[in-house]
Design an enzyme around this catalytic site. Structure first.
Site, PDB file in Angstrom:
ATOM      1  N   PRO A  85     -52.708 -34.274  26.984  1.00  0.00           N
ATOM      2  CA  PRO A  85     -54.086 -34.748  26.873  1.00  0.00           C
ATOM      3  C   PRO A  85     -55.000 -34.156  27.944  1.00  0.00           C
ATOM      4  CG  PRO A  85     -52.553 -36.598  26.749  1.00  0.00           C
ATOM      5  CD  PRO A  85     -51.769 -35.402  27.178  1.00  0.00           C
ATOM      6  N   GLU A 112     -44.568 -40.995  30.221  1.00  0.00           N
ATOM      7  CA  GLU A 112     -45.857 -40.927  30.906  1.00  0.00           C
ATOM      8  C   GLU A 112     -46.316 -39.487  31.117  1.00  0.00           C
ATOM      9  OE1 GLU A 112     -47.870 -43.580  31.742  1.00  0.00           O
ATOM     10  OE2 GLU A 112     -46.393 -44.580  30.472  1.00  0.00           O
ATOM     11  N   ARG A 150     -50.305 -19.677  10.225  1.00  0.00           N
ATOM     12  CA  ARG A 150     -51.045 -19.262   9.033  1.00  0.00           C
ATOM     13  C   ARG A 150     -51.965 -18.086   9.306  1.00  0.00           C
ATOM     14  NH1 ARG A 150     -55.504 -21.498   7.414  1.00  0.00           N
ATOM     15  NH2 ARG A 150     -54.595 -22.109   5.423  1.00  0.00           N
ATOM     16  N   ASP A 165     -61.516 -20.101   5.917  1.00  0.00           N
ATOM     17  CA  ASP A 165     -61.275 -21.474   6.341  1.00  0.00           C
ATOM     18  C   ASP A 165     -62.416 -22.010   7.197  1.00  0.00           C
ATOM     19  OD1 ASP A 165     -58.875 -21.918   5.116  1.00  0.00           O
ATOM     20  OD2 ASP A 165     -57.667 -21.277   6.815  1.00  0.00           O
TER      21      ASP A 165
END
Length: 242
Positions: A85, A112, A150, A165
């Site tokens: 994160p 954690e 991809r 895309d």
């Protein structure tokens, strides 16, 4: 990919785009069980945090050993990615950058997080999928793998589809429709039934601009727009004036 849940990852890799890339030889994917690189009889990969606090922290030794073992067997990776994160946002531009590298290692955290020393010891860069927290790095790593795979030539059969895309041109995608031409009282736009390719192309670009303007105006500010795009944006704004 390095994880403590290899079966979780292998089940996903058995289907979809990455699976087809592996079968065709365009991709070479290995899943490494982090517990193989432990030395105690309990195969421990975590321990209590120094300084106290809740949860457990992933130990540095198994992670560093895992990366070293990969280097010995497969050569030095072009990038070691730690899913976190705290990392910089993973974007389509990042996916394109990584797709040009020959050898990637993805490290999946748990608990954690990882001991802070791991990143510097293995030369990792941190990537984040967004401002939220999931239970581990496996799902984010699989998303990164899919997004990167991809873009590798030979993985997706229709490369034009990849080129068009969402985000590939800096904008959101235009609306898509298929048969039937009318369903539940809603009709496919007449322009898509016209057969005029230039008109369809212009309509799609205008819709992509309009959708991006409505949903992600921040992308409009960063997108590379040509004269036609700017003219279409002016047209959209004029049409919306009261």
């Amino acid at each position: 990919m390095v994880t403590i849940f290899p079966r979780m990852v292998e089940a996903v890799l058995a289907e979809g785009v990455v699976s087809r890339g592996i079968a065709s030889g365009a991709l070479d994917v290995e899943v490494h069980d982090l517990r193989v690189h432990t030395t105690d009889r309990h195969r421990s990969v975590d321990d209590v945090p120094y300084g106290g606090g809740p949860g457990m922290v992933m130990k540095p030794e198994p992670l560093v050993r895992a990366v070293e073992a990969i280097r010995e067997r497969r050569g030095t990776p072009d990038a070691v990615i730690l899913l976190s994160p705290q990392g910089k946002p993973f974007t389509q531009d990042e996916a394109e950058r990584l797709s040009g590298l020959a050898h990637l290692v993805l490290l999946c955290g748990r608990y954690e997080g990882m001991d802070e020393r791991v990143g510097s010891l293995v030369g990792a860069e941190e990537l984040s999928l967004g401002d939220f927290v999931v239970s581990g790095g496996e799902l984010p790593a699989l998303i990164v793998m899919d997004a990167v795979a991809r873009l590798v030539p030979g993985v997706v059969g229709d490369e034009q589809s990849v080129a068009e895309d969402s985000f590939s041109s800096g904008l959101l995608d235009y609306p898509h429709y298929t048969r039937p031409a009318e369903f539940a009282g809603l009709k496919v736009p007449d322009v898509l039934l016209s057969g005029h390719h230039a008109v369809v192309r212009r309509w799609r670009r205008k819709e992509a601009l309009a959708r991006t303007l409505d949903r992600r105006p921040d992308l409009i500010e960063r997108a590379v727009l040509d004269d036609e795009d700017r003219a279409l944006l002016d047209e959209i704004k004029k049409e919306r004036q009261p």
